[in-house]
Design a protein around this motif. Sequence first.
Motif, PDB file in Angstrom:
ATOM      1  N   MET A   1       0.935  -1.299   0.058  1.00 52.51           N
ATOM      2  CA  MET A   1      -0.114   0.025   0.164  1.00 52.51           C
ATOM      3  C   MET A   1       1.073   1.172   0.223  1.00 52.51           C
ATOM      4  N   SER A   2       0.659   2.183  -0.770  1.00 52.60           N
ATOM      5  CA  SER A   2       1.252   3.404  -0.800  1.00 52.60           C
ATOM      6  C   SER A   2       0.687   4.338   0.338  1.00 52.60           C
ATOM      7  N   PHE A   3       1.562   5.391   0.817  1.00 56.43           N
ATOM      8  CA  PHE A   3       1.574   6.264   1.819  1.00 56.43           C
ATOM      9  C   PHE A   3       0.362   7.326   0.827  1.00 56.43           C
ATOM     10  N   ASN A   4      -0.776   7.661   1.437  1.00 60.94           N
ATOM     11  CA  ASN A   4      -1.795   8.558   0.973  1.00 60.94           C
ATOM     12  C   ASN A   4      -2.138   9.621   2.111  1.00 60.94           C
ATOM     13  N   SER A   5      -2.980  10.465   1.327  1.00 59.13           N
ATOM     14  CA  SER A   5      -3.824  11.613   1.905  1.00 59.13           C
ATOM     15  C   SER A   5      -4.353  11.318   3.437  1.00 59.13           C
ATOM     16  N   GLN A   6      -4.785  10.001   3.510  1.00 56.96           N
ATOM     17  CA  GLN A   6      -5.346   9.685   4.762  1.00 56.96           C
ATOM     18  C   GLN A   6      -4.318   9.176   5.734  1.00 56.96           C
ATOM     19  N   HIS A   7      -3.169   8.468   5.280  1.00 56.13           N
ATOM     20  CA  HIS A   7      -2.030   8.392   6.180  1.00 56.13           C
ATOM     21  C   HIS A   7      -1.382   9.932   6.711  1.00 56.13           C
ATOM     22  N   LEU A   8      -1.377  10.780   5.944  1.00 57.61           N
ATOM     23  CA  LEU A   8      -0.680  11.949   6.317  1.00 57.61           C
ATOM     24  C   LEU A   8      -1.560  12.694   7.285  1.00 57.61           C
ATOM     25  N   ASP A   9      -3.003  12.774   7.089  1.00 54.23           N
ATOM     26  CA  ASP A   9      -3.954  13.186   8.259  1.00 54.23           C
ATOM     27  C   ASP A   9      -3.611  12.438   9.477  1.00 54.23           C
ATOM     28  N   THR A  10      -3.408  11.248   9.193  1.00 56.56           N
ATOM     29  CA  THR A  10      -3.501  10.542  10.668  1.00 56.56           C
ATOM     30  C   THR A  10      -1.941  10.850  11.113  1.00 56.56           C
ATOM     31  N   PHE A  11      -1.139  10.993  10.699  1.00 61.62           N
ATOM     32  CA  PHE A  11       0.227  11.313  11.207  1.00 61.62           C
ATOM     33  C   PHE A  11       0.512  12.791  11.564  1.00 61.62           C
ATOM     34  N   ALA A  12      -0.300  13.588  10.918  1.00 62.82           N
ATOM     35  CA  ALA A  12      -0.487  14.994  11.609  1.00 62.82           C
ATOM     36  C   ALA A  12      -1.056  14.963  12.956  1.00 62.82           C
ATOM     37  N   ARG A  13      -2.237  14.326  13.017  1.00 65.92           N
ATOM     38  CA  ARG A  13      -3.151  14.332  13.982  1.00 65.92           C
ATOM     39  C   ARG A  13      -2.420  13.616  15.221  1.00 65.92           C
ATOM     40  N   ASP A  14      -1.999  12.404  15.092  1.00 60.14           N
ATOM     41  CA  ASP A  14      -1.566  11.303  16.200  1.00 60.14           C
ATOM     42  C   ASP A  14       0.031  11.389  16.309  1.00 60.14           C
ATOM     43  N   GLY A  15       0.653  11.710  15.226  1.00 59.07           N
ATOM     44  CA  GLY A  15       2.246  11.630  15.180  1.00 59.07           C
ATOM     45  C   GLY A  15       2.729  10.157  14.765  1.00 59.07           C
ATOM     46  N   CYS A  16       1.849   9.453  14.492  1.00 64.13           N
ATOM     47  CA  CYS A  16       2.299   8.096  14.148  1.00 64.13           C
ATOM     48  C   CYS A  16       1.244   7.622  13.122  1.00 64.13           C
ATOM     49  N   ALA A  17       1.586   6.961  12.074  1.00 63.48           N
ATOM     50  CA  ALA A  17       0.662   6.269  10.988  1.00 63.48           C
ATOM     51  C   ALA A  17       1.134   4.969  10.799  1.00 63.48           C
ATOM     52  N   VAL A  18       0.158   4.013  10.272  1.00 63.36           N
ATOM     53  CA  VAL A  18       0.707   2.626   9.891  1.00 63.36           C
ATOM     54  C   VAL A  18       0.218   2.640   8.315  1.00 63.36           C
ATOM     55  N   VAL A  19       1.374   2.097   7.541  1.00 63.42           N
ATOM     56  CA  VAL A  19       0.934   1.820   6.353  1.00 63.42           C
ATOM     57  C   VAL A  19       1.095   0.344   5.960  1.00 63.42           C
ATOM     58  N   GLU A  20       0.129  -0.352   6.047  1.00 64.70           N
ATOM     59  CA  GLU A  20       0.088  -2.050   5.857  1.00 64.70           C
ATOM     60  C   GLU A  20       0.669  -2.223   4.368  1.00 64.70           C
ATOM     61  N   ASN A  21       1.216  -3.373   4.193  1.00 67.91           N
ATOM     62  CA  ASN A  21       1.783  -4.036   3.326  1.00 67.91           C
ATOM     63  C   ASN A  21       2.785  -3.154   2.473  1.00 67.91           C
ATOM     64  N   PHE A  22       3.489  -2.314   3.209  1.00 65.70           N
ATOM     65  CA  PHE A  22       4.589  -1.377   2.525  1.00 65.70           C
ATOM     66  C   PHE A  22       5.511  -2.362   1.982  1.00 65.70           C
ATOM     67  N   LEU A  23       5.885  -3.455   2.464  1.00 66.46           N
ATOM     68  CA  LEU A  23       6.756  -4.384   1.940  1.00 66.46           C
ATOM     69  C   LEU A  23       5.944  -5.743   1.473  1.00 66.46           C
ATOM     70  N   SER A  24       6.424  -6.264   0.129  1.00 70.70           N
ATOM     71  CA  SER A  24       5.768  -7.356  -0.120  1.00 70.70           C
ATOM     72  C   SER A  24       6.391  -8.723   0.628  1.00 70.70           C
ATOM     73  N   ILE A  25       5.678  -9.765   0.416  1.00 70.36           N
ATOM     74  CA  ILE A  25       6.128 -10.862   1.124  1.00 70.36           C
ATOM     75  C   ILE A  25       7.710 -11.401   0.603  1.00 70.36           C
TER      76      ILE A  25
END
Length: 294
Positions: A1-25
């Motif tokens: 999954m790519s980092f997107n605007s929702q991740h950015l909003d979470t990061f700005a609000r919480d200071g921490c954001a999770v991007v699932e499946n950033f790496l493949s198996i």
Amino acid sequence: MSFNSQHLDTFARDGCAVVENFLSISEVHDLRERIHELLAEFEPTEHPTVTFPTSPNSQVISDQYFFDSSIKASYFLEQHAVHEGKLTVDPSKAVNKIGHGIHIVEPLFKELTHSDRVKHIARMLGFQDPRVLQSMVICKQPGIGGAVPMHQDSTFLFTDPPSACGFWIALEDCTLDNGCLHFVPGSHRTNPITRRMVRSSTGTAETEFIDIEPVFSLYPLTGEQEHKEKQDTRSVQVKAGSLVLIHGQVLHMSSHNHSPKSRWIYTFHIVEGLHGYDQRNWLQMPNNAPLTTL
């Protein structure tokens, strides 16, 4: 999954954001295979038995081996793996972390660190001249993996103004049992940086903490600061291949690994190259070379 605007909003609000499946198996597999090789290559007689302190009152480092690790794959041991200078467990199970220049000397980790997906995140956060530093594999060994107390990364990787951002990539499932991350949501907007870990002013191979005027990070942008009386922690339980993005000012920690399973992760940090990174920071490149450009 790519980092997107929702991740950015979470990061700005919480200071921490999770991007699932950033790496493949397959990417996780290849990185893990290389870590297995690095652990097998560890020969205790060829390295000093330097443990990495994790308790709140023992984070001052006194060792030239630590200072020389900025461009190397240096081995640091779990505190409970060493007794009176001798290993108490198998060498491959004694290593707390391998760092702090993995992104320089290890091709697979270098490729990941400088990948387009990482550069994409840096651009979305607003970095203009991102620089990479303090890359490491953290093993959090079964049963003896030490707890890491609550801290802020900009205390250890300080720029003026603060700009540190951590990329924390799970190479195994991270759970409550094996010592997953915990953080205080929004603490990057409520808790300024008030101290720094710096090289000792005596010129010896030691570090010390110094108090500084409270400063909030101006970068990446986090909006208006706010006051919050109660701050509760939140666990970050993630699957292998997930990225956890950590603001340099957010309060975070991890617990002791009491489980029979390890908790391998790869982490590195970026700071803004246009902001002052002075000679008092513990991590310095040899011969006054600049930090690695992302």
